[in-house]
Design an enzyme around this catalytic site. Structure first.
Site, PDB file in Angstrom:
ATOM      1  N   ASP A 175       0.604  -1.358   0.023  1.00 48.10           N
ATOM      2  CA  ASP A 175       0.095   0.120   0.080  1.00 48.10           C
ATOM      3  C   ASP A 175       0.829   1.322  -0.042  1.00 48.10           C
ATOM      4  O   ASP A 175       1.840   1.201   0.466  1.00 48.10           O
ATOM      5  CB  ASP A 175      -1.056   0.217   1.116  1.00 48.10           C
ATOM      6  CG  ASP A 175      -0.225  -0.319   2.562  1.00 48.10           C
ATOM      7  OD1 ASP A 175       0.887  -0.861   2.383  1.00 48.10           O
ATOM      8  OD2 ASP A 175      -0.858  -0.110   3.642  1.00 48.10           O
TER       9      ASP A 175
ATOM     10  N   GLU B 166      -0.503  -2.405   5.303  1.00 51.08           N
ATOM     11  CA  GLU B 166       0.640  -2.128   6.382  1.00 51.08           C
ATOM     12  C   GLU B 166       0.559  -0.833   7.068  1.00 51.08           C
ATOM     13  O   GLU B 166       0.811  -0.596   8.185  1.00 51.08           O
ATOM     14  CB  GLU B 166       1.978  -2.525   5.598  1.00 51.08           C
ATOM     15  CG  GLU B 166       3.297  -2.445   6.756  1.00 51.08           C
ATOM     16  CD  GLU B 166       3.650  -1.162   7.140  1.00 51.08           C
ATOM     17  OE1 GLU B 166       4.335  -1.061   8.454  1.00 51.08           O
ATOM     18  OE2 GLU B 166       3.747  -0.273   6.258  1.00 51.08           O
TER      19      GLU B 166
END
Length: 449
Positions: free
Chosen positions: A111, A178
């Site tokens: 991400d 994350e």
């Protein structure tokens, strides 16, 4: 650093082709007949760089990594991995079985962050995403997850092409979310270690904005902190600012809480045990002469041990309630701690073993032991699930720029900065080497076998 063992043939390849001690990047291919999984780094580097540029241009926010995950899955399939998608959201798992041996997990995060990139790079991100409130926000890989993914694919490529040199099961895990600390737990909850082989070892890298490109950092034991977000809703009794005696001012209560919270770290925690309580947001009121009914505080809380983490969180609630009661608040404050991530504790023996391997193959001056930091990582969840795990740092700063900043005492752009831009080629090559060497060491591979 322990004594370096005699260098292997792949060590020779690495030292001459991948990362010469001058950090000049070689372009020659290895001579005919040379073996070893890293001997092909120059052949695959142009493709890795193209992948990196594409990933950098097209980041996606946490929980929205659909296209990024599909790119990673397609690459793994092309390499012969058995691939499963949508594990714990947009998580990707690729499994390559290669005979009897340990199961080694290499993890990358997928991400990006809601940050507008200001690096001025030709391939800078112009991507946007949808924020939690439905608003359109800019998105950037300001934490280097594009580096991590590229190196992850690089390692998968090298290892898949050298299956005659190692035995075991290679498990590639592409983890979503994350940046919000949710992806690792979501993948575990979705059966990561029951639907797939539970690894004997897990390894990851993270680029570092305070380490020159070409170097690798490791921290045995506590490496990163726990990360918890805490919200405190304070209730008062609003009224006219000219008549404070008729009110119960939540802003004053909040101000007392902010100051008193610092005593938890300063006076309740052993000075040798790291702990952080930061109030990052204080919202209250709308006009100069109106005392509001309520106030809202937002905190981040960090610690390197479970005991300190628990003490900080309980102390926050204790102090918030005490200050509200002292001010005769109409009701106790609402203190809410979101589900955070625990401290990241690198397995000490595993960390030193991998550091020795990397120092042996890349040179002792390339691998340095670093102190713990107060940043957080949900990679910690895999270690908590009973796997020997370690996460290493990979330098991302252009070497001359690093030296100049050190000499001048000027700060460099940090991770999560809109100006953060890794020194692309040496960072990608070093990151790929680190992941590949970690896997070879854990498979107990014999280079050139």
């Amino acid at each position: 650093m322990p004594p370096v063992r005699e260098r292997s043939f792949v060590t020779f390849i690495l030292s001459r082709i991948l990362l010469p001690c001058t950090l000049a990047l070689a372009t020659a291919l290895p001579a005919a007949g040379e073996e070893g999984p890293l001997a092909t780094i120059d052949r695959i580097y142009p493709d890795l760089e193209a992948l990196y540029i594409d990933l950098h241009r097209t980041p996606e926010l946490s929980l929205q990594e659909e296209k990024t995950a599909a790119k990673m899955a397609a690459r793994l399939r092309d390499l012969g991995f058995a691939v499963t998608e949508r594990i714990g959201g947009h998580g990707v798992v690729g499994v390559l079985r290669n005979g009897d041996g340990p199961t080694v997990m290499l993890r990358t995060d997928l991400d990006g962050l809601p940050i507008e990139e200001k690096t001025g790079l030709e391939f800078r991100s112009l991507a946007t995403g949808v924020g939690p409130d439905g608003e359109t926000v800019p998105v950037m890989h300001a934490c280097g997850h594009d580096v991590h993914m590229t190196a992850w694919i690089g390692a998968a490529t090298l290892l898949a092409g050298a299956r005659d040199l190692w035995r075991g099961t290679l498990m590639m895990v592409g983890q979503p979310a994350e940046e919000i600390g949710q992806g690792a737990g979501a993948m575990l909850d979705d059966g990561l270690f029951s639907r797939f082989p539970k690894p004997d070892y897990a390894f990851a890298i993270h680029d570092n904005a305070n380490l020159p490109a070409g170097r690798i950092g490791y921290t045995p034991g506590a490496a990163l902190a726990s990360a918890d977000s805490v919200d405190i809703e304070i209730y008062g009794k609003g009224g006219h600012g000219a008549y404070p005696h008729t009110t119960i001012d939540p802003i004053v209560i909040g101000a007392r809480i902010v100051v008193a919270l610092q005593t938890i770290v300063a006076r309740e925690i052993n000075p040798l045990d790291p702990g952080v309580i930061t109030v990052g947001s204080f919202h209250a009121g709308a006009k100069h002469n109106i005392i509001p009914d309520d106030a809202h505080l937002q905190l981040t809380v960090r610690a390197h041990s479970d005991a300190v983490r628990a003490h900080l969180l309980s102390g926050i609630e204790r102090i918030a309630r005490a200050e509200a009661e002292a001010a005769r608040a109409p009701q106790p404050p609402l203190v809410t701690a979101s589900q955070g991530t625990p401290p990241t504790i690198n397995d000490p023996d595993l960390s030193r073993r991998l550091a020795r391997r990397m120092a042996s193959d890349l040179g002792v001056d390339r691998v340095v032991e670093l102190p713990p930091v107060m940043g957080g990582e949900d990679f910690s969840m895999f270690g908590r699930a009973g796997v020997k795990a370690a996460i290493f740092w990979v330098g991302a700063v252009e070497a001359q720029r690093y030296d100049e900043a050190q000499a001048a005492g000027t700060p460099l752009p940090s991770l999560h900065s809109p100006l953060f831009a890794p020194d692309r080629e040496p960072t990608l090559r070093t990151a790929t080497a680190a992941m590949t060497l970690a896997a070879l060491e854990l498979f107990d591979a014999i280079p050139g076998k």
